[in-house]
Design an enzyme around this catalytic site. Structure first.
Site, PDB file in Angstrom:
ATOM      1  N   ASN A  52       0.829  -1.204   0.000  1.00 33.62           N
ATOM      2  CA  ASN A  52       0.000   0.000   0.000  1.00 33.62           C
ATOM      3  C   ASN A  52       0.867   1.259   0.000  1.00 33.62           C
ATOM      4  O   ASN A  52       1.894   1.319   0.672  1.00 33.62           O
ATOM      5  CB  ASN A  52      -1.004   0.008   1.167  1.00 33.62           C
ATOM      6  N   GLU A  54       0.313   5.202   0.659  1.00 31.10           N
ATOM      7  CA  GLU A  54      -0.669   6.175   1.145  1.00 31.10           C
ATOM      8  C   GLU A  54      -0.308   7.596   0.706  1.00 31.10           C
ATOM      9  O   GLU A  54       0.772   7.843   0.169  1.00 31.10           O
ATOM     10  CB  GLU A  54      -0.773   6.064   2.674  1.00 31.10           C
ATOM     11  N   ASN A  55      -1.239   8.496   0.932  1.00 28.93           N
ATOM     12  CA  ASN A  55      -1.057   9.880   0.506  1.00 28.93           C
ATOM     13  C   ASN A  55      -1.771  10.806   1.474  1.00 28.93           C
ATOM     14  O   ASN A  55      -2.821  10.434   2.018  1.00 28.93           O
ATOM     15  CB  ASN A  55      -1.631  10.044  -0.918  1.00 28.93           C
ATOM     16  N   TYR A  58      -5.979  11.522   1.460  1.00 32.26           N
ATOM     17  CA  TYR A  58      -6.208  10.102   1.772  1.00 32.26           C
ATOM     18  C   TYR A  58      -6.768   9.286   0.615  1.00 32.26           C
ATOM     19  O   TYR A  58      -6.404   8.133   0.430  1.00 32.26           O
ATOM     20  CB  TYR A  58      -7.155   9.955   2.981  1.00 32.26           C
ATOM     21  N   CYS A  63      -3.960   0.707  -2.754  1.00 32.36           N
ATOM     22  CA  CYS A  63      -3.815  -0.526  -1.969  1.00 32.36           C
ATOM     23  C   CYS A  63      -2.723  -1.422  -2.562  1.00 32.36           C
ATOM     24  O   CYS A  63      -2.353  -1.278  -3.729  1.00 32.36           O
ATOM     25  CB  CYS A  63      -5.118  -1.318  -1.977  1.00 32.36           C
ATOM     26  N   GLU A  65      -2.901  -4.520  -3.465  1.00 34.60           N
ATOM     27  CA  GLU A  65      -3.370  -5.333  -4.592  1.00 34.60           C
ATOM     28  C   GLU A  65      -3.264  -4.554  -5.898  1.00 34.60           C
ATOM     29  O   GLU A  65      -2.795  -5.059  -6.917  1.00 34.60           O
ATOM     30  CB  GLU A  65      -4.833  -5.754  -4.385  1.00 34.60           C
ATOM     31  N   CYS A 101     -10.217  -4.826  -0.518  1.00 35.20           N
ATOM     32  CA  CYS A 101     -11.292  -3.821  -0.404  1.00 35.20           C
ATOM     33  C   CYS A 101     -12.160  -3.872  -1.663  1.00 35.20           C
ATOM     34  O   CYS A 101     -11.805  -4.529  -2.655  1.00 35.20           O
ATOM     35  CB  CYS A 101     -10.711  -2.426  -0.199  1.00 35.20           C
TER      36      CYS A 101
HETATM   37  N1  THU Z   1      -5.255  -1.623   2.235  1.00 38.25           N
HETATM   38  C1  THU Z   1      -4.681  -2.406   1.271  1.00 38.25           C
HETATM   39  O1  THU Z   1      -3.573  -2.099   0.787  1.00 38.25           O
HETATM   40  N2  THU Z   1      -5.343  -3.498   0.838  1.00 38.25           N
HETATM   41  C2  THU Z   1      -6.508  -3.967   1.388  1.00 38.25           C
HETATM   42  O2  THU Z   1      -6.995  -4.993   0.950  1.00 38.25           O
HETATM   43  C3  THU Z   1      -7.135  -3.243   2.489  1.00 38.25           C
HETATM   44  C4  THU Z   1      -6.564  -1.905   2.786  1.00 38.25           C
HETATM   45  C5  THU Z   1      -4.505  -0.468   2.728  1.00 38.25           C
HETATM   46  C6  THU Z   1      -5.005   0.865   2.288  1.00 38.25           C
HETATM   47  C7  THU Z   1      -4.489   1.769   3.386  1.00 38.25           C
HETATM   48  O3  THU Z   1      -3.163   2.129   3.097  1.00 38.25           O
HETATM   49  C8  THU Z   1      -4.484   0.879   4.605  1.00 38.25           C
HETATM   50  O4  THU Z   1      -4.554  -0.459   4.145  1.00 38.25           O
HETATM   51  C9  THU Z   1      -5.633   1.128   5.563  1.00 38.25           C
HETATM   52  O5  THU Z   1      -6.840   1.079   4.916  1.00 38.25           O
END
Ligand code: THU
Length: 157
Positions: A52, A54-55, A58, A63, A65, A101
């Protein structure tokens, strides 16, 4: 959807999950402090990983995946058999599996439409003491896809 132990996974599945675990450690996660790793296995046996990213805005977060999908796409690879997902909190291990997600399910569904076959999804808890194997069809029943738009994406294989 079935529960399985790490020992009962095939060598290929175990290697994929271990690759996801390694990728998890590269997460850029200053906001959630949650680390997620994903590893995609292409039809020709190559592994593509992502974590993941992030930024501060938000919603711009990507993610693990989708990071893996984008990374493979950059090499022209879009046909996959399996994906493995694992996650860890900063101060806790996940007790349950982390499942993709909704947005990632949609993206994984698109891949299954490109390949023309269902995609195996291996989901794990941090310590790999809880593992569930499912498929994207099962995780996104009646998914909306290219077919609904009358588009055949098989030429992108
Ligand atoms: N996140 C993922 O990378 N994959 C998922 O399947 C669920 C959530 C990340 C996004 C964010 O950086 C952090 O988990 C919290 O939501």
């Amino acid at each position: 959807m079935k529960n399985i132990t790490y020992e009962k996974l095939s060598v290929i599945q175990r290697k994929l999950l271990d690759a996801a675990e390694k990728a998890m450690k590269t997460a850029y996660n200053p906001y959630s402090h949650f680390m997620v790793g994903a590893a995609l296995l292409s039809q020709d046996g190559k592994t593509f990983t992502g974590s993941n990213v992030e930024n501060a805005g938000y919603s711009a977060t990507i993610c693990a995946e989708r990071s893996a999908i984008v990374s493979a796409n950059a090499k022209g690879i879009r046909v996959f058999d399996k994906v493995a997902i694992i996650a860890k909190g900063e101060t806790f291990d996940t007790k349950d599996v982390t499942s993709p997600c909704g947005v990632c399910r949609q993206m994984l569904f698109e891949l299954s439409q490109i390949s023309g076959k269902d995609l195996e999804v291996i989901m794990s808890s941090t310590k790999k003491d809880k593992i569930i194997i499912s498929t994207i069809k099962e995780l996104l029943p009646l998914g909306f896809g290219p077919k609904d738009l009358g588009i055949d994406v098989k030429k992108f294989r």
